[in-house]
Design a protein around this motif. Structure first.
Motif, PDB file in Angstrom:
ATOM      1  N   ARG A 116      18.130 -37.630 -24.283  1.00  0.00           N
ATOM      2  CA  ARG A 116      19.483 -38.135 -24.495  1.00  0.00           C
ATOM      3  C   ARG A 116      20.353 -37.177 -25.302  1.00  0.00           C
ATOM      4  NH1 ARG A 116      19.270 -44.714 -25.393  1.00  0.00           N
ATOM      5  NH2 ARG A 116      18.642 -45.208 -23.253  1.00  0.00           N
TER       6      ARG A 116
ATOM      7  N   TYR B 209      24.922 -37.438 -18.288  1.00  0.00           N
ATOM      8  CA  TYR B 209      23.734 -38.110 -17.756  1.00  0.00           C
ATOM      9  C   TYR B 209      23.196 -37.340 -16.563  1.00  0.00           C
ATOM     10  CZ  TYR B 209      20.983 -41.210 -14.818  1.00  0.00           C
ATOM     11  OH  TYR B 209      19.984 -41.724 -14.015  1.00  0.00           O
TER      12      TYR B 209
ATOM     13  N   TYR C 225      14.533 -37.439 -16.992  1.00  0.00           N
ATOM     14  CA  TYR C 225      13.752 -38.674 -17.106  1.00  0.00           C
ATOM     15  C   TYR C 225      12.637 -38.707 -16.065  1.00  0.00           C
ATOM     16  CZ  TYR C 225      17.388 -40.599 -20.179  1.00  0.00           C
ATOM     17  OH  TYR C 225      18.247 -40.828 -21.225  1.00  0.00           O
TER      18      TYR C 225
ATOM     19  N   ARG D 177      16.032 -44.330 -18.529  1.00  0.00           N
ATOM     20  CA  ARG D 177      16.937 -43.652 -17.600  1.00  0.00           C
ATOM     21  C   ARG D 177      18.019 -44.596 -17.099  1.00  0.00           C
ATOM     22  NH1 ARG D 177      14.794 -42.403 -11.685  1.00  0.00           N
ATOM     23  NH2 ARG D 177      14.840 -44.679 -11.790  1.00  0.00           N
TER      24      ARG D 177
ATOM     25  N   HIS E 152      20.539 -45.286 -19.809  1.00  0.00           N
ATOM     26  CA  HIS E 152      21.428 -44.142 -20.008  1.00  0.00           C
ATOM     27  C   HIS E 152      22.451 -44.063 -18.876  1.00  0.00           C
ATOM     28  CE1 HIS E 152      21.721 -39.611 -21.228  1.00  0.00           C
ATOM     29  NE2 HIS E 152      22.882 -40.232 -21.277  1.00  0.00           N
ATOM     30  N   ARG E 153      21.999 -44.288 -17.663  1.00  0.00           N
ATOM     31  CA  ARG E 153      22.884 -44.240 -16.502  1.00  0.00           C
ATOM     32  C   ARG E 153      23.974 -45.296 -16.596  1.00  0.00           C
ATOM     33  NH1 ARG E 153      22.674 -47.270 -11.795  1.00  0.00           N
ATOM     34  NH2 ARG E 153      23.734 -46.330  -9.984  1.00  0.00           N
TER      35      ARG E 153
ATOM     36  N   ARG F  62      25.744 -46.240 -18.939  1.00  0.00           N
ATOM     37  CA  ARG F  62      26.920 -45.856 -19.729  1.00  0.00           C
ATOM     38  C   ARG F  62      28.007 -45.227 -18.866  1.00  0.00           C
ATOM     39  NH1 ARG F  62      23.977 -42.586 -24.671  1.00  0.00           N
ATOM     40  NH2 ARG F  62      22.594 -44.251 -25.396  1.00  0.00           N
TER      41      ARG F  62
END
Length: 522
Positions: free
Chosen positions: A368, A373, A378, A401, A404-405, A407
């Protein structure tokens, strides 16, 4: 052409010694008087003209004596004038020790035997396109850039552009000084015996070896590189080079960017106990650029965290070695591929740190730290965990993953993502669906038990059972006969029934996705 009568006393001594390869030592034996830093004050008794050295090397006194091999060996001399051997073919080794040069040395395009200028002070050495059948030895010498050669567009202390050295290049203890230019410029260098920059080697200015062929390796253990100041603060440029080993360990210090773009290392690349300081005062400047690097072992067990970013995009290594100091605040990892990760402990032991949540959390934080991204880091980490037999850790990474995606998604998609996360962990935690089903079953049973449903057809069908009715709503496949036999006049309970139907479809879909991922090891 020089004649013997034109030579000074020290020059005649050198002239006579040359055919036998005897060393001429002009030192006085008094340490204070023999310091090379004060060589500019040495008088005629210790001065040899560069023209005399050139004449001897070019065959002016080539008389061979039986059992002797001619070579030029001189110690403790002041060399006046420029030693210009550009384009020459030299059949004799050159050994100069503790000498002070008035002007630079020019070997551009020459073909020569071993060249050793050790413990000396000289204002520039131009050896571009030179072929050395032996080694180039500059141990403990100070090479400055006060003399600018027309062959080079930059101020350069030591130039080895497209040189070919059959032996090694020894720079142990040497200092190359060109603070505003290139301390070493060696693009296209080919050396079969390795390049050795150890035992206190210091470079002021950029060290450049782009496209170098180093089958014998590059060894900079304990070296200190002071890059060019300002935004162009590159300490080492080794782009597109091919080497067997790159050793930047044992306190190696780079005050500037280390650049290894497209470099291929057939064995070990190590930064063990190194200091990658990047550009001083600019934490956003890269400390290490290793885009598309290829190496077998990549050891990044640094002495302290890098002061700038680390760029490993597109790099491929078989074994990655790390420790608590390996990673700065920003790491570029998109496309970085590795076969295994080994973590160095406090006792120096290295092991594959798998099987614990702390390890996964630390590595996810590592990923991160990349700007933006990208799914590949990942997936790469999950692949490694899976190969190590830790499928649970792999699923934790893949869940991270998805989070995070999320966002980067639109607001509506983020809401949907949150819903999938809390219900089934994007399918990587299907057991959460069981927890939700149990909770909703208890909720529905209690709520419907307190109400009075109305039969669709009076006197027909099974009696109302709150538990069975709730399960019939939650399970979209098949039917238990309760949902079609009863309805509610109470609006609240009817909306609860609709909600349970919708949630049942969501949970069932998520469970199916989770089971599919489990079976596919994804």
């Amino acid at each position: 052409m020089l004649t013997y009568d034109e030579l000074t006393g020290p020059e005649r001594e050198l002239w006579d010694a040359f055919p036998e390869g005897r060393r001429v030592d002009l030192r006085t034996g008094v340490a204070e008087e023999d310091r090379v830093a004060g060589g500019g004050e040495w008088g005629p008794g210790r001065t040899v003209r560069a023209a005399v050295i050139a004449a001897l090397l070019l065959g002016a006194h080539a008389t061979e004596r039986p059992g002797a091999v001619g070579s030029l060996a001189l110690t403790g001399a002041r060399i006046s004038g420029r030693l210009d051997l550009a384009g020459a073919r030299i059949d004799h080794p050159l050994w100069l020790e503790d000498c002070w040069f008035e002007q630079g040395v020019n070997l551009f395009g020459a073909e020569t035997r071993t060249v050793a200028i050790t413990g000396s002070r000289l204002p520039g050495l131009e050896a571009g396109s030179t072929r050395i059948d032996g080694r180039l030895d500059l141990r403990d010498s100070l090479v400055t850039a006060r003399s600018v050669f027309s062959f080079h567009p930059e101020i350069t202390a030591l130039s080895l552009i497209h040189a070919h050295v059959s032996g090694g290049i020894v720079l142990n203890g040497a200092e190359l000084s060109a603070p505003e230019g290139w301390a070493l410029s060696a693009g296209g260098l080919v050396t079969e015996g390795g390049v050795f920059c150890r035992r206190g080697f210091v470079a002021h200015g950029e060290v450049r070896l782009p496209g170098a062929q180093l089958p014998g390796g590059l060894f900079m253990k304990g070296a200190r590189l002071e890059g060019r100041p300002g935004s162009r603060g590159v300490a080492l440029a080794l782009d597109s080079a091919v080497a067997s080993t790159l050793n930047f360990s044992g306190g190696f210090t780079a005050n500037g960017t280390v650049r290894l773009r497209g470099t291929q290392v057939s064995d070990n690349l190590t930064f063990e106990d190194a200091f990658l300081n990047g550009t001083p005062g600019n934490s956003r400047a890269p400390a290490l650029i290793a885009m598309h690097l290829q190496a077998v072992d990549f050891d990044l067990t640094l002495a302290r965290p890098p002061s700038g970013t680390v760029d490993l995009r597109g790099a491929q290594v078989s074994n990655l070695h790390e420790n608590e100091h390996s990673w700065p605040q920003t790491v570029e990892l998109d496309g970085f591929v590795y076969g295994s990760i080994k973590t160095a402990g406090a006792n120096g032991e290295r092991r594959e740190a798998v099987g614990d949540r702390e390890s996964v959390a630390r590595r996810v934080a590592w990923i991160r730290s990349s700007p933006g991204y990208s799914p590949q880091p990942y997936e790469q980490l999950a692949t490694w965990y899976r190969k190590a037999g830790h499928d649970d850790d792999a699923r934790r990474v893949l869940l991270a993953r998805q989070r995070h995606r999320r966002r980067a998604l639109a607001p509506a998609a983020r809401v949907w993502g949150h819903l999938l996360d809390v219900t089934v962990g994007y399918g990587y935690r299907p057991w959460l669906a069981g927890v939700w089903l149990l909770a909703l079953t208890l909720l529905g049973t209690a709520a419907f038990d307190a109400g009075s449903p109305t039969a669709v057809k009076r006197g027909e069908g099974a009696p109302f059972q709150p538990l069975v009715y709730t399960l019939d709503l939650l399970i979209p496949i098949g039917g238990l006969g309760q949902r079609t036999a009863w309805y509610w006049t109470d609006g609240t309970l009817q909306w609860l029934a609709y909600a349970l139907i919708a949630i049942g479809w969501i949970l069932t879909t998520a469970v199916i996705a989770g089971v599919t991922r489990t079976l596919q090891k994804n």
